[in-house]
Enzyme design. Structure first.
Site, PDB file in Angstrom:
ATOM      1  N   PRO A 152      57.146  26.640  56.796  1.00 51.32           N
ATOM      2  CA  PRO A 152      56.203  26.080  55.830  1.00 51.32           C
ATOM      3  C   PRO A 152      56.437  24.599  55.543  1.00 51.32           C
ATOM      4  O   PRO A 152      55.489  23.845  55.315  1.00 51.32           O
ATOM      5  CB  PRO A 152      56.431  26.943  54.582  1.00 51.32           C
ATOM      6  CG  PRO A 152      56.889  28.255  55.117  1.00 51.32           C
ATOM      7  CD  PRO A 152      57.721  27.919  56.315  1.00 51.32           C
TER       8      PRO A 152
ATOM      9  N   SER B 130      56.025  19.699  62.429  1.00 50.34           N
ATOM     10  CA  SER B 130      56.348  18.616  63.355  1.00 50.34           C
ATOM     11  C   SER B 130      57.765  18.098  63.132  1.00 50.34           C
ATOM     12  O   SER B 130      58.437  17.659  64.069  1.00 50.34           O
ATOM     13  CB  SER B 130      55.346  17.478  63.175  1.00 50.34           C
ATOM     14  OG  SER B 130      54.032  17.910  63.457  1.00 50.34           O
TER      15      SER B 130
ATOM     16  N   ARG C 115      16.678  23.862  79.703  1.00 52.88           N
ATOM     17  CA  ARG C 115      15.940  23.578  78.477  1.00 52.88           C
ATOM     18  C   ARG C 115      14.927  22.450  78.709  1.00 52.88           C
ATOM     19  O   ARG C 115      15.298  21.363  79.184  1.00 52.88           O
ATOM     20  CB  ARG C 115      16.934  23.187  77.373  1.00 52.88           C
ATOM     21  CG  ARG C 115      16.304  22.649  76.097  1.00 52.88           C
ATOM     22  CD  ARG C 115      15.505  23.686  75.359  1.00 52.88           C
ATOM     23  NE  ARG C 115      15.151  23.202  74.020  1.00 52.88           N
ATOM     24  CZ  ARG C 115      14.256  23.784  73.242  1.00 52.88           C
ATOM     25  NH1 ARG C 115      13.627  24.878  73.655  1.00 52.88           N
ATOM     26  NH2 ARG C 115      14.002  23.306  72.039  1.00 52.88           N
TER      27      ARG C 115
ATOM     28  N   GLN D 171      26.046  19.480  70.440  1.00 50.67           N
ATOM     29  CA  GLN D 171      24.970  18.507  70.241  1.00 50.67           C
ATOM     30  C   GLN D 171      23.887  18.666  71.298  1.00 50.67           C
ATOM     31  O   GLN D 171      22.687  18.574  71.004  1.00 50.67           O
ATOM     32  CB  GLN D 171      25.548  17.092  70.276  1.00 50.67           C
ATOM     33  CG  GLN D 171      24.590  16.020  69.781  1.00 50.67           C
ATOM     34  CD  GLN D 171      24.347  16.111  68.280  1.00 50.67           C
ATOM     35  OE1 GLN D 171      25.197  16.594  67.542  1.00 50.67           O
ATOM     36  NE2 GLN D 171      23.173  15.663  67.841  1.00 50.67           N
ATOM     37  N   ILE D 172      24.291  18.900  72.534  1.00 50.82           N
ATOM     38  CA  ILE D 172      23.319  19.050  73.613  1.00 50.82           C
ATOM     39  C   ILE D 172      22.482  20.314  73.420  1.00 50.82           C
ATOM     40  O   ILE D 172      21.275  20.331  73.673  1.00 50.82           O
ATOM     41  CB  ILE D 172      24.036  19.063  74.981  1.00 50.82           C
ATOM     42  CG1 ILE D 172      24.565  17.650  75.298  1.00 50.82           C
ATOM     43  CG2 ILE D 172      23.103  19.549  76.093  1.00 50.82           C
ATOM     44  CD1 ILE D 172      25.447  17.575  76.520  1.00 50.82           C
TER      45      ILE D 172
ATOM     46  N   GLU E  35      51.897  22.764  68.547  1.00 47.98           N
ATOM     47  CA  GLU E  35      52.899  22.244  69.487  1.00 47.98           C
ATOM     48  C   GLU E  35      52.970  20.724  69.455  1.00 47.98           C
ATOM     49  O   GLU E  35      53.091  20.059  70.477  1.00 47.98           O
ATOM     50  CB  GLU E  35      52.615  22.749  70.907  1.00 47.98           C
ATOM     51  CG  GLU E  35      52.873  24.226  71.039  1.00 47.98           C
ATOM     52  CD  GLU E  35      53.216  24.631  72.451  1.00 47.98           C
ATOM     53  OE1 GLU E  35      54.057  23.956  73.077  1.00 47.98           O
ATOM     54  OE2 GLU E  35      52.668  25.627  72.906  1.00 47.98           O
ATOM     55  N   GLY E  36      52.906  20.190  68.254  1.00 49.64           N
ATOM     56  CA  GLY E  36      52.938  18.749  68.057  1.00 49.64           C
ATOM     57  C   GLY E  36      51.548  18.221  67.819  1.00 49.64           C
ATOM     58  O   GLY E  36      50.693  18.290  68.703  1.00 49.64           O
ATOM     59  N   THR E  37      51.287  17.715  66.618  1.00 44.92           N
ATOM     60  CA  THR E  37      49.969  17.193  66.299  1.00 44.92           C
ATOM     61  C   THR E  37      49.628  15.986  67.169  1.00 44.92           C
ATOM     62  O   THR E  37      50.493  15.415  67.853  1.00 44.92           O
ATOM     63  CB  THR E  37      49.899  16.758  64.827  1.00 44.92           C
ATOM     64  OG1 THR E  37      50.824  15.670  64.627  1.00 44.92           O
ATOM     65  CG2 THR E  37      50.241  17.899  63.884  1.00 44.92           C
TER      66      THR E  37
END
Length: 404
Positions: A131, A135, A288, A357-358, A384-386
């Site tokens: 907690p 990191s 589309r 978005q597309i 696993e690491g920001t």
């Protein structure tokens, strides 16, 4: 000496095999297990039956001296679905922890138990984050005390965000054995199946990767045999002695070694999600129609898809380079392992957002998979690491300075 980026026949066969499993088994079940937010045991068992899940498979992948088998397999699995892919490959982090710190005998004993067999598959868990120590592994509070009278280690503490925590057959737990030494006073331990004192009362409800089980793990006077210290006590005592004498990094941190081994593979997972979103968006744009023509005929759409493809390919090259370097013990002098994970995570979050978005309003609904892909992608900027930790690793390597 020749140079080629062409995959070998073995790598092509591996890619096609895993892709076929992802296409036929994982994708059709992805939405269901995402909604259920449960571990997809039937699919894990199916993966074990075809030979995709098991210690022999992971040993074969790791034996590949190019380092490419793991990222290739992960990209294809996560192309199928991120949550199910993590349910299948989450055990690999525990295995990496055993490989990083364990003896050959410990590897032979515990790696198979992480997987079980096709009749009764198991999973493994690597427990490092806490907690107040994600990191910053130096802030770890879980303690391990050696009881010389019984030759046992006694562990107390709490672990957070553990993939497969509580449901794992084998837990690999990082703990502090000498608090005065900070991060240099840590070690890794095997918690065997059925050990008393290890509890995970509930799972965490997550934004994405919902078919993968994540939980906090509590350790209350957990006693394990002395043989469960990865690497053994003699090696630990030597490392601690060097640390007390000021001997550099004293062999490094087991948790960081595990992450170094796994970062290119994690980057490959993000790539699979990004590629899936790109392919969905490309197909949609071809079909589309607005104003009487496919929307891909519009430069804004076509150029976005071109950028998506370019970024995915660029990230893959970084992942493959780091995987090769890690497998062949080539030093990451510029943080190449972190580069690969950083770039792939950024590409995954960006590409999945572009895919939504597309698709427009359709992309925002659960009727189309890009919504789920977007949720699954975001974790790759975090775990696993920001993103910021990866930048820090690269910055420290290229500058030679202790940047904070």
């Amino acid at each position: 000496m020749s140079f080629s980026l062409e995959l070998s026949e073995e790598h092509v066969d591996l890619r096609d095999w895993v892709h076929g499993f992802a296409e036929k088994v994982i994708r059709p079940a992805a939405a269901e297990w995402d909604e259920r937010e449960e571990t997809p045991w039937p699919i894990i068992q199916e993966a074990a039956k075809v030979g995709l899940y098991g210690f022999e498979t992971i040993a074969t992948f790791w034996a590949d001296d190019t380092g490419l088998s793991l990222p290739i397999a992960n990209e294809e699995l996560f192309w199928g679905d991120g949550g199910i892919g993590m349910a299948i490959f989450g055990t690999t982090l525990a295995v990496a922890g055993i490989f990083a710190a364990g003896t050959p005998d410990q590897m032979a004993e515990w790696v198979p138990q992480c997987y079980g067999d096709e009749a009764d598959p198991k999973v493994g868990a690597f427990c490092s984050s806490e907690p107040a120590a994600g990191s910053d592994v130096s802030a770890m509070r879980t303690r391990a005390r050696y009881d010389e009278a019984t030759d046992e280690w006694v562990l107390n503490g709490q672990k957070a965000w553990a993939t497969n925590g509580g449901i794992a057959n084998v837990h690999v737990v990082q703990a502090v054995v000498d608090a005065e030494l900070g991060s240099r006073g840590q070690a890794a331990f095997i918690i065997p199946p059925g050990t008393k004192g290890l509890e995970a009362p509930g799972k965490i409800k997550k934004h994405g990767l919902r078919a993968s089980h994540t939980a906090d793990v509590f350790l209350d006077d957990v006693r394990v045999p002395g043989s469960c210290l990865l690497g053994g006590k003699e090696k630990l005592d030597e490392k601690l002695a060097r640390a007390r004498e000021g001997g550099g990094k004293a062999g490094g941190q087991a948790a960081m070694k595990t992450f170094e081994l796994s970062r290119p593979t994690v980057g490959a997972q993000a790539l699979g999600i990004a590629r899936a979103s790109y392919e969905h968006a490309l197909e949609y744009a071809k079909e589309r129609e607005t104003f009487g023509r496919p929307i891909i005929d519009n430069q804004s759409i076509a150029f976005t898809l071109a950028d998506m493809r370019m970024e995915i390919d660029a990230a893959r090259l970084l992942v493959w380079r780091a995987a090769w370097m890690g497998r062949n013990d080539v030093p990451f002098t510029a943080g190449e392992g972190s580069m690969s994970k950083l770039k792939a995570g950024r590409v995954a979050t960006w590409a999945t957002e572009r895919a939504i978005q597309i698709l427009g309003g359709n992309g925002y609904t659960r009727e189309f998979p890009v919504e789920r892909l977007h949720r699954d992608a975001k974790i790759y900027d975090i775990f696993e690491g920001t993103e910021q930790i990866q930048q820090l690793v690269v910055a420290r390597n290229i500058s030679g300075r202790h940047i904070r």
